[in-house]
Motif scaffolding. Sequence first.
Motif, PDB file in Angstrom:
ATOM      1  N   ARG A  16       0.804  -1.221   0.000  1.00 27.26           N
ATOM      2  CA  ARG A  16       0.000   0.000   0.000  1.00 27.26           C
ATOM      3  C   ARG A  16       0.842   1.279   0.000  1.00 27.26           C
ATOM      4  NH1 ARG A  16      -5.073  -1.540   4.014  1.00 27.26           N
ATOM      5  NH2 ARG A  16      -5.298  -3.698   3.319  1.00 27.26           N
ATOM      6  N   PRO A  17       1.735   1.424  -0.975  1.00 23.72           N
ATOM      7  CA  PRO A  17       2.561   2.635  -1.003  1.00 23.72           C
ATOM      8  C   PRO A  17       1.721   3.883  -1.258  1.00 23.72           C
ATOM      9  CG  PRO A  17       2.822   1.381  -3.034  1.00 23.72           C
ATOM     10  CD  PRO A  17       2.011   0.522  -2.110  1.00 23.72           C
ATOM     11  N   ASN A 143       7.812   3.774   3.508  1.00 26.32           N
ATOM     12  CA  ASN A 143       8.463   3.950   4.796  1.00 26.32           C
ATOM     13  C   ASN A 143       9.129   2.634   5.210  1.00 26.32           C
ATOM     14  OD1 ASN A 143       6.465   2.265   6.057  1.00 26.32           O
ATOM     15  ND2 ASN A 143       5.101   4.036   6.209  1.00 26.32           N
ATOM     16  N   ALA A 144       9.795   2.649   6.351  1.00 24.13           N
ATOM     17  CA  ALA A 144      10.571   1.470   6.759  1.00 24.13           C
ATOM     18  C   ALA A 144       9.693   0.239   6.929  1.00 24.13           C
ATOM     19  CB  ALA A 144      11.322   1.772   8.059  1.00 24.13           C
ATOM     20  N   ALA A 145       8.485   0.414   7.452  1.00 20.70           N
ATOM     21  CA  ALA A 145       7.597  -0.728   7.656  1.00 20.70           C
ATOM     22  C   ALA A 145       7.149  -1.321   6.327  1.00 20.70           C
ATOM     23  CB  ALA A 145       6.379  -0.310   8.488  1.00 20.70           C
ATOM     24  N   GLN A 146       6.864  -0.457   5.356  1.00 19.83           N
ATOM     25  CA  GLN A 146       6.450  -0.944   4.028  1.00 19.83           C
ATOM     26  C   GLN A 146       7.599  -1.645   3.314  1.00 19.83           C
ATOM     27  OE1 GLN A 146       5.096   2.999   2.874  1.00 19.83           O
ATOM     28  NE2 GLN A 146       3.021   2.213   2.568  1.00 19.83           N
ATOM     29  N   ILE A 147       8.772  -1.053   3.369  1.00 22.46           N
ATOM     30  CA  ILE A 147       9.924  -1.652   2.699  1.00 22.46           C
ATOM     31  C   ILE A 147      10.309  -2.972   3.365  1.00 22.46           C
ATOM     32  CG2 ILE A 147      12.343  -1.330   2.046  1.00 22.46           C
ATOM     33  CD1 ILE A 147      10.290   0.371   0.460  1.00 22.46           C
ATOM     34  N   SER A 148      10.094  -3.073   4.670  1.00 21.98           N
ATOM     35  CA  SER A 148      10.402  -4.341   5.339  1.00 21.98           C
ATOM     36  C   SER A 148       9.528  -5.472   4.799  1.00 21.98           C
ATOM     37  CB  SER A 148      10.224  -4.217   6.852  1.00 21.98           C
ATOM     38  OG  SER A 148       8.858  -4.132   7.220  1.00 21.98           O
TER      39      SER A 148
END
Length: 257
Positions: A16-17, A143-148
């Motif tokens: 969900r970017p 963000n970091a959570a999405q990229i993780s």
Amino acid sequence: MESVQKLLRSINEYVRPVTFPVSVRLVAKGDSLPEKAKRPMADVGHKVSLCQGVALCRRYGWTVCFSEDDHACPLSVVMLGFRLPDEMLNGEMAYPAYVGSLKAGANMEKLMSFLPIGTFEQIVFPPLHKETQKPDLVLIYGNAAQISRLVQAANYKTGLGIAGKAFGRLACSAYIAKPFLEKECSMVVPGGGERIFAHTQDDELVFSVPAEKFDDIAQGLEETHKRGVSRYPVTFSGLLAEPGFPSKYWDLVAKKE
């Protein structure tokens, strides 16, 4: 194109970017180009940096096409193989802005990735949802959570992790040239230039997926989501905890004798 559509659906559902995923197509002489692609010199009225073109794609939804004359950033011209990198390799482009010596600058430049000289004539960035051909790469900002979530997807089949080096500059080398040449996913920390000129936000990272990994990332996102531990939005366990309030709050609803 089935793998492209599957990847797009997985990104939209499980990551969900905030901005559109960006297709990257490296164009050799004679290859076809999108008819409605916007060119910086012709349609914006001046040169722009490569990272600005990516931002125009992911934020405006434009299909942006660069030939050599459209680039405002000389370093990206070298990265794309339009010019030899020889003059960069002595470290003068990195020193003194990013390193404390020419030697350190030369060390940095030797680790950068450059596309083969003269192989490609143009680069095109269509939004992935408008893509009509299989791209060479797909870029996802988040963000970091999405990229993780994307890192977890990349690890699903192999468990080998995402290898890479962060330099805080020339991010386009790390998210275009490196994954294209190595055929592996790349997680990139955008540098100062991209944040200054392309307005990449403080919390944004970039994840690059080469064409060879489209199916793996789509499958990895879906399967790791099913396991329930790794999801986006994050499923905070604290939402099931009993909250505490000051005792006097309970006086409001205490039963009268």
